[in-house]
Design a protein around this motif. Structure first.
Motif, PDB file in Angstrom:
ATOM      1  N   VAL A  15      -4.989   5.170   9.970  1.00 52.32           N
ATOM      2  CA  VAL A  15      -4.921   4.775   8.688  1.00 52.32           C
ATOM      3  C   VAL A  15      -4.324   3.335   8.617  1.00 52.32           C
ATOM      4  O   VAL A  15      -4.820   2.442   7.987  1.00 52.32           O
ATOM      5  CB  VAL A  15      -4.375   5.711   7.921  1.00 52.32           C
ATOM      6  N   LEU A  16      -3.343   3.112   9.520  1.00 50.67           N
ATOM      7  CA  LEU A  16      -2.530   1.915   9.668  1.00 50.67           C
ATOM      8  C   LEU A  16      -3.459   0.777  10.083  1.00 50.67           C
ATOM      9  O   LEU A  16      -3.612  -0.269   9.801  1.00 50.67           O
ATOM     10  CB  LEU A  16      -1.167   2.163  10.291  1.00 50.67           C
ATOM     11  N   ASP A  17      -4.164   1.064  11.073  1.00 49.25           N
ATOM     12  CA  ASP A  17      -5.011   0.361  11.929  1.00 49.25           C
ATOM     13  C   ASP A  17      -6.300  -0.163  10.705  1.00 49.25           C
ATOM     14  O   ASP A  17      -6.482  -1.251  10.942  1.00 49.25           O
ATOM     15  CB  ASP A  17      -5.593   1.058  13.147  1.00 49.25           C
ATOM     16  N   GLY A  18      -6.654   0.941  10.194  1.00 50.83           N
ATOM     17  CA  GLY A  18      -7.547   0.510   9.209  1.00 50.83           C
ATOM     18  C   GLY A  18      -7.142  -0.569   8.150  1.00 50.83           C
ATOM     19  O   GLY A  18      -8.173  -1.271   7.519  1.00 50.83           O
ATOM     20  N   LEU A  19      -5.922  -0.329   7.664  1.00 51.47           N
ATOM     21  CA  LEU A  19      -5.418  -1.332   6.748  1.00 51.47           C
ATOM     22  C   LEU A  19      -5.427  -2.704   6.839  1.00 51.47           C
ATOM     23  O   LEU A  19      -5.616  -3.548   6.227  1.00 51.47           O
ATOM     24  CB  LEU A  19      -3.861  -0.862   6.558  1.00 51.47           C
ATOM     25  N   VAL A  20      -5.303  -3.017   8.367  1.00 53.17           N
ATOM     26  CA  VAL A  20      -5.286  -4.269   8.878  1.00 53.17           C
ATOM     27  C   VAL A  20      -6.692  -4.721   9.229  1.00 53.17           C
ATOM     28  O   VAL A  20      -6.841  -5.820   9.535  1.00 53.17           O
ATOM     29  CB  VAL A  20      -4.191  -4.644   9.881  1.00 53.17           C
ATOM     30  N   ARG A  21      -7.604  -3.789   9.222  1.00 54.22           N
ATOM     31  CA  ARG A  21      -9.032  -4.128   9.782  1.00 54.22           C
ATOM     32  C   ARG A  21      -9.879  -4.039   8.584  1.00 54.22           C
ATOM     33  O   ARG A  21     -11.060  -4.147   8.994  1.00 54.22           O
ATOM     34  CB  ARG A  21      -9.479  -3.501  11.020  1.00 54.22           C
ATOM     35  N   ARG A  24       0.745  -1.225  -0.110  1.00 56.04           N
ATOM     36  CA  ARG A  24      -0.038   0.073   0.089  1.00 56.04           C
ATOM     37  C   ARG A  24       0.902   1.145   0.109  1.00 56.04           C
ATOM     38  O   ARG A  24       1.919   1.375   0.829  1.00 56.04           O
ATOM     39  CB  ARG A  24      -0.960  -0.069   1.181  1.00 56.04           C
ATOM     40  N   VAL A  25       0.526   2.238  -0.579  1.00 60.65           N
ATOM     41  CA  VAL A  25       1.252   3.760  -0.888  1.00 60.65           C
ATOM     42  C   VAL A  25       0.513   4.709  -0.177  1.00 60.65           C
ATOM     43  O   VAL A  25      -0.677   4.821  -0.582  1.00 60.65           O
ATOM     44  CB  VAL A  25       1.639   3.882  -2.347  1.00 60.65           C
ATOM     45  N   LEU A  26       0.937   5.065   0.975  1.00 61.58           N
ATOM     46  CA  LEU A  26       0.285   6.400   1.722  1.00 61.58           C
ATOM     47  C   LEU A  26       1.056   7.432   1.446  1.00 61.58           C
ATOM     48  O   LEU A  26       2.419   7.524   1.353  1.00 61.58           O
ATOM     49  CB  LEU A  26       0.348   6.095   3.265  1.00 61.58           C
TER      50      LEU A  26
END
Length: 242
Positions: free
Chosen positions: A219-225, A172-174
């Motif tokens: 955002v990082l939490d959202g990527l894994v959830r 993923r690119v942020l």
């Protein structure tokens, strides 16, 4: 879902860079491992940087392993993915190298200086490195950063990037939408040309872990959830734990 986030810093190689993000990730139920890199050692090349990350990763981990690379950390993180079972690689305002390209050549090959100048002229930003890095960082955090030792050897920039292709790891690119060093339009182009990937934007500047740690953690939490933003009309699915 819990995850272990391995946090690879950019130039200067200081784990301190992540000190505001770590408690935000831990508070969301994750494990966070900030890494110190041998940035001041002229004998240390990309293999040494990779080994420093490998040495920092705990043997027992909480959930999937997620590697987050800030800026120059984009040279090292993909190398780690060839050596560890990484479930997700996150590029955060990061360099995206090509096989055989040196870090020193990356700047000209991508047109970073021109893109920065165009964005600065359009937005009215000064072409000043302190502003580019710390323009949106709280003054007290900037003051603390200035007390930290900083050194960055040119050795890893002089080495051809050793992989023959991008690792087979979900990536993923942020991009921070107010990044004055790697403008978001520049990051979109590089990600599309080199990885064929879209960019997910978040608030903040180049050092977003210092300026907007809570927003970044969300955002990082959202990527894994599975709560990340929309990419090409479809939400990124949550990571699956084997």
């Amino acid at each position: 879902m819990r995850a272990t986030f391995v946090l690879v810093p950019g130039a200067g190689g200081r784990a301190w860079y992540w000190h505001r993000l770590v408690p935000e990730l831990v508070g969301r139920g994750h494990e966070a491992v900030p890494v110190d890199l041998p940035a001041g050692d002229d004998a240390a090349g990309l293999e040494h940087y990779t080994q420093a990350v490998l040495d920092a990763v705990p043997g027992r981990r909480a959930g999937p392993l997620v590697v987050v690379a800030q800026s120059m950390g984009g040279l090292t993180a993909p190398l780690v993915c060839r050596r560890l079972p990484v479930e997700l690689l996150v590029l955060l305002n990061a360099m995206v190298p090509r096989p055989g390209e040196t870090g020193a050549d990356w700047w000209t090959a991508t047109g970073q200086a021109e893109a920065r100048a165009v964005a600065a002229a359009r937005q009215g930003w000064p072409l000043d490195d302190d502003d580019a890095f710390f323009g949106d960082v709280p003054p007290e955090v900037t003051a603390a950063a200035m007390t930290q030792p900083f050194a960055q050897s040119g050795t890893p920039f002089g080495e051809p990037w050793p992989l023959t292709g991008w690792p087979d790891v979900p990536t993923r690119v942020l991009a921070a939408r107010d990044d004055r060093f790697f403008p978001v339009e520049f990051q979109r182009r590089v990600a599309a040309e080199r990885l064929g990937l879209p960019v997910e934007e978040l608030p903040g500047g180049h050092l977003v872990a210092l300026s907007r740690p809570a927003a970044l953690a969300e955002v990082l939490d959202g990527l894994v959830r599975g709560r990340s933003g929309q990419h090409d009309g479809a939400a990124v699915p949550p990571l699956e734990v084997p």
